[in-house]
Write a protein that holds these residues in place. Sequence first.
Motif, PDB file in Angstrom:
ATOM      1  N   ALA A   1       1.006  -1.180   0.179  1.00 42.51           N
ATOM      2  CA  ALA A   1       0.100   0.064   0.004  1.00 42.51           C
ATOM      3  C   ALA A   1       0.885   1.344   0.030  1.00 42.51           C
ATOM      4  O   ALA A   1       0.458   2.240  -0.603  1.00 42.51           O
ATOM      5  CB  ALA A   1      -0.857   0.070   1.058  1.00 42.51           C
ATOM      6  N   ALA A   2       2.027   1.238   0.588  1.00 44.64           N
ATOM      7  CA  ALA A   2       2.947   2.330   0.771  1.00 44.64           C
ATOM      8  C   ALA A   2       3.546   2.799  -0.369  1.00 44.64           C
ATOM      9  O   ALA A   2       3.560   3.708  -1.085  1.00 44.64           O
ATOM     10  CB  ALA A   2       3.834   2.207   1.880  1.00 44.64           C
ATOM     11  N   ALA A   3       4.085   1.438  -1.042  1.00 42.16           N
ATOM     12  CA  ALA A   3       4.576   1.665  -2.628  1.00 42.16           C
ATOM     13  C   ALA A   3       3.619   2.221  -3.549  1.00 42.16           C
ATOM     14  O   ALA A   3       4.016   2.985  -4.355  1.00 42.16           O
ATOM     15  CB  ALA A   3       5.156   0.223  -2.878  1.00 42.16           C
ATOM     16  N   ARG A   4       2.300   1.804  -3.498  1.00 38.75           N
ATOM     17  CA  ARG A   4       1.186   2.148  -4.593  1.00 38.75           C
ATOM     18  C   ARG A   4       1.008   3.680  -4.212  1.00 38.75           C
ATOM     19  O   ARG A   4       0.737   4.400  -5.139  1.00 38.75           O
ATOM     20  CB  ARG A   4      -0.076   1.382  -4.066  1.00 38.75           C
ATOM     21  CG  ARG A   4      -1.115   1.765  -5.136  1.00 38.75           C
ATOM     22  CD  ARG A   4      -2.300   0.837  -4.758  1.00 38.75           C
ATOM     23  NE  ARG A   4      -2.158  -0.444  -5.158  1.00 38.75           N
ATOM     24  CZ  ARG A   4      -2.216  -1.454  -4.432  1.00 38.75           C
ATOM     25  NH1 ARG A   4      -2.590  -1.461  -3.036  1.00 38.75           N
ATOM     26  NH2 ARG A   4      -2.103  -2.805  -4.713  1.00 38.75           N
ATOM     27  N   ALA A   5       1.326   4.249  -3.001  1.00 40.81           N
ATOM     28  CA  ALA A   5       1.116   5.472  -2.777  1.00 40.81           C
ATOM     29  C   ALA A   5       2.523   6.451  -3.039  1.00 40.81           C
ATOM     30  O   ALA A   5       2.479   7.600  -2.755  1.00 40.81           O
ATOM     31  CB  ALA A   5       0.913   5.734  -1.370  1.00 40.81           C
ATOM     32  N   GLY A   6       3.382   5.585  -3.395  1.00 40.99           N
ATOM     33  CA  GLY A   6       4.713   6.398  -3.922  1.00 40.99           C
ATOM     34  C   GLY A   6       6.017   6.520  -2.918  1.00 40.99           C
ATOM     35  O   GLY A   6       6.651   7.177  -2.867  1.00 40.99           O
ATOM     36  N   ASN A   7       5.662   5.743  -1.566  1.00 40.67           N
ATOM     37  CA  ASN A   7       6.667   5.810  -0.695  1.00 40.67           C
ATOM     38  C   ASN A   7       8.145   5.135  -1.041  1.00 40.67           C
ATOM     39  O   ASN A   7       8.061   3.963  -1.571  1.00 40.67           O
ATOM     40  CB  ASN A   7       6.110   4.983   0.577  1.00 40.67           C
ATOM     41  CG  ASN A   7       6.924   5.150   1.685  1.00 40.67           C
ATOM     42  OD1 ASN A   7       7.999   4.578   1.745  1.00 40.67           O
ATOM     43  ND2 ASN A   7       6.655   5.810   2.833  1.00 40.67           N
ATOM     44  N   ALA A   8       8.802   5.828  -1.224  1.00 45.27           N
ATOM     45  CA  ALA A   8      10.308   5.555  -1.685  1.00 45.27           C
ATOM     46  C   ALA A   8      11.019   4.227  -0.848  1.00 45.27           C
ATOM     47  O   ALA A   8      11.592   3.537  -1.348  1.00 45.27           O
ATOM     48  CB  ALA A   8      11.305   6.809  -1.452  1.00 45.27           C
ATOM     49  N   THR A   9      10.798   4.220   0.480  1.00 48.14           N
ATOM     50  CA  THR A   9      11.290   3.431   1.304  1.00 48.14           C
ATOM     51  C   THR A   9      10.581   1.962   1.082  1.00 48.14           C
ATOM     52  O   THR A   9      11.205   0.975   0.983  1.00 48.14           O
ATOM     53  CB  THR A   9      11.110   3.828   2.866  1.00 48.14           C
ATOM     54  OG1 THR A   9      11.743   4.831   3.128  1.00 48.14           O
ATOM     55  CG2 THR A   9      11.461   2.599   3.614  1.00 48.14           C
ATOM     56  N   ALA A  10       9.368   2.019   0.928  1.00 47.94           N
ATOM     57  CA  ALA A  10       8.540   0.886   0.590  1.00 47.94           C
ATOM     58  C   ALA A  10       9.123   0.349  -1.176  1.00 47.94           C
ATOM     59  O   ALA A  10       9.057  -0.831  -1.258  1.00 47.94           O
ATOM     60  CB  ALA A  10       7.061   1.284   0.453  1.00 47.94           C
ATOM     61  N   ILE A  11       9.174   1.280  -1.850  1.00 50.18           N
ATOM     62  CA  ILE A  11       9.574   0.869  -3.257  1.00 50.18           C
ATOM     63  C   ILE A  11      10.868   0.137  -3.261  1.00 50.18           C
ATOM     64  O   ILE A  11      10.922  -0.756  -3.892  1.00 50.18           O
ATOM     65  CB  ILE A  11       9.392   1.875  -4.158  1.00 50.18           C
ATOM     66  CG1 ILE A  11       8.105   2.326  -4.319  1.00 50.18           C
ATOM     67  CG2 ILE A  11      10.045   1.817  -5.591  1.00 50.18           C
ATOM     68  CD1 ILE A  11       7.807   3.914  -4.959  1.00 50.18           C
TER      69      ILE A  11
ATOM     70  N   ALA B   1      -0.660  -6.695  -8.171  1.00 53.23           N
ATOM     71  CA  ALA B   1      -0.155  -6.790  -9.291  1.00 53.23           C
ATOM     72  C   ALA B   1       0.165  -5.384 -10.014  1.00 53.23           C
ATOM     73  O   ALA B   1       1.298  -5.160 -10.731  1.00 53.23           O
ATOM     74  CB  ALA B   1      -1.178  -7.481 -10.158  1.00 53.23           C
ATOM     75  N   ASP B   2      -0.615  -4.385  -9.578  1.00 54.19           N
ATOM     76  CA  ASP B   2      -0.297  -3.261 -10.233  1.00 54.19           C
ATOM     77  C   ASP B   2       0.922  -2.546  -9.815  1.00 54.19           C
ATOM     78  O   ASP B   2       1.552  -1.951 -10.696  1.00 54.19           O
ATOM     79  CB  ASP B   2      -1.403  -2.089  -9.890  1.00 54.19           C
ATOM     80  CG  ASP B   2      -1.615  -1.916  -8.420  1.00 54.19           C
ATOM     81  OD1 ASP B   2      -1.386  -3.000  -7.589  1.00 54.19           O
ATOM     82  OD2 ASP B   2      -1.691  -0.888  -7.949  1.00 54.19           O
ATOM     83  N   VAL B   3       1.533  -2.993  -8.532  1.00 59.79           N
ATOM     84  CA  VAL B   3       2.537  -2.411  -7.980  1.00 59.79           C
ATOM     85  C   VAL B   3       3.940  -3.332  -8.562  1.00 59.79           C
ATOM     86  O   VAL B   3       4.786  -2.945  -8.898  1.00 59.79           O
ATOM     87  CB  VAL B   3       2.454  -2.431  -6.484  1.00 59.79           C
ATOM     88  CG1 VAL B   3       4.177  -2.042  -6.093  1.00 59.79           C
ATOM     89  CG2 VAL B   3       1.465  -1.449  -6.096  1.00 59.79           C
ATOM     90  N   LEU B   4       3.708  -4.754  -8.385  1.00 58.01           N
ATOM     91  CA  LEU B   4       4.493  -5.737  -8.563  1.00 58.01           C
ATOM     92  C   LEU B   4       4.910  -5.917 -10.042  1.00 58.01           C
ATOM     93  O   LEU B   4       6.371  -6.291 -10.230  1.00 58.01           O
ATOM     94  CB  LEU B   4       4.237  -6.937  -7.769  1.00 58.01           C
ATOM     95  CG  LEU B   4       4.527  -6.914  -6.370  1.00 58.01           C
ATOM     96  CD1 LEU B   4       4.001  -8.123  -5.808  1.00 58.01           C
ATOM     97  CD2 LEU B   4       5.763  -6.548  -5.896  1.00 58.01           C
ATOM     98  N   VAL B   5       4.041  -6.003 -10.896  1.00 57.89           N
ATOM     99  CA  VAL B   5       4.212  -6.518 -12.264  1.00 57.89           C
ATOM    100  C   VAL B   5       5.180  -5.565 -12.907  1.00 57.89           C
ATOM    101  O   VAL B   5       6.178  -6.256 -13.636  1.00 57.89           O
ATOM    102  CB  VAL B   5       2.975  -6.437 -12.997  1.00 57.89           C
ATOM    103  CG1 VAL B   5       3.259  -7.088 -14.296  1.00 57.89           C
ATOM    104  CG2 VAL B   5       2.048  -7.870 -12.489  1.00 57.89           C
TER     105      VAL B   5
END
Length: 291
Positions: free
Chosen positions: A193-203, A239-243
Amino acid sequence: MSKVLAVDLGGTQLRAGLCAAAAPAAVEHIGAWPAPKGLDGFREAIARMAHDHGAERFGVSVPGTARGTRCLWIPNLPWLDGVDLAGLFPNLSIGLGQDAQLALLAEVSAGAAKGLSDAMLVAIGTGIGSAVLSGSRIMRGGQGAACSFGWACADLDDEGHDRDGWLERQASGRAFDAIGRQAGFSDGRGLVAAARAGNATAIDALARPAKALGVSLATAVALLDPQTVILAGGVAEAADVLVPMVRAAMEKQLPPHLRRVRIEAGSFGKDASLVGAAFAGARGQQWDEIR
């Protein structure tokens, strides 16, 4: 009208449904219960449901290997190891399969892979399950364990493990939860969820498991040349984040003509193995031959 009792048996839960043998995709839920603690409880539960609902056929998905009507190795339900279901339920026609194989059966018969001859399914939950359709037949292998993608390894120094494959240790649901907590998030869902919101640490935290998936998937795609790769289990929701991250790692390890294989979420979500069990029950032991 012949009825099918469909059961998705997991390590912690038993989910059941009922359908007409002529319409497995329309399986209707009967209920969900904690997984039986032993063989007697399992026998009694299935016999009771089959009797109460007038089912003549039984389709069952198990979290381990199976061949014909016999369970071979069910790590989380060891009381099923070596058990022949035909002996337990002599009045039922039985279709038995590994959970990922039956999830793929559902997708090929009525879902995201319908009409295709070659496809791969990767189910990422607590562990990693997988199955392959090749030449319009689901591959089962000599021990019912063909295409065990969770055991793929891309680390020459890894010493191996008896119960968890290398890729499971890198990118299963348990691994995502651990990575999420280490990065300061609640669990894997919080991380995504954090990566989806653009959080750099999560990404950044997702980069390693996504790379492990992509590199391992490249090997499978190079070997099998599927028309599509279907994501199932909890990972399908991400899938939207990981693919995009998985694809970037995968494409680096593939020749140009294999790089554009589709990667997509399945149609049946968490019900894929239950729907697949319904199809297996309707078709019997030859459920792997796609018609």
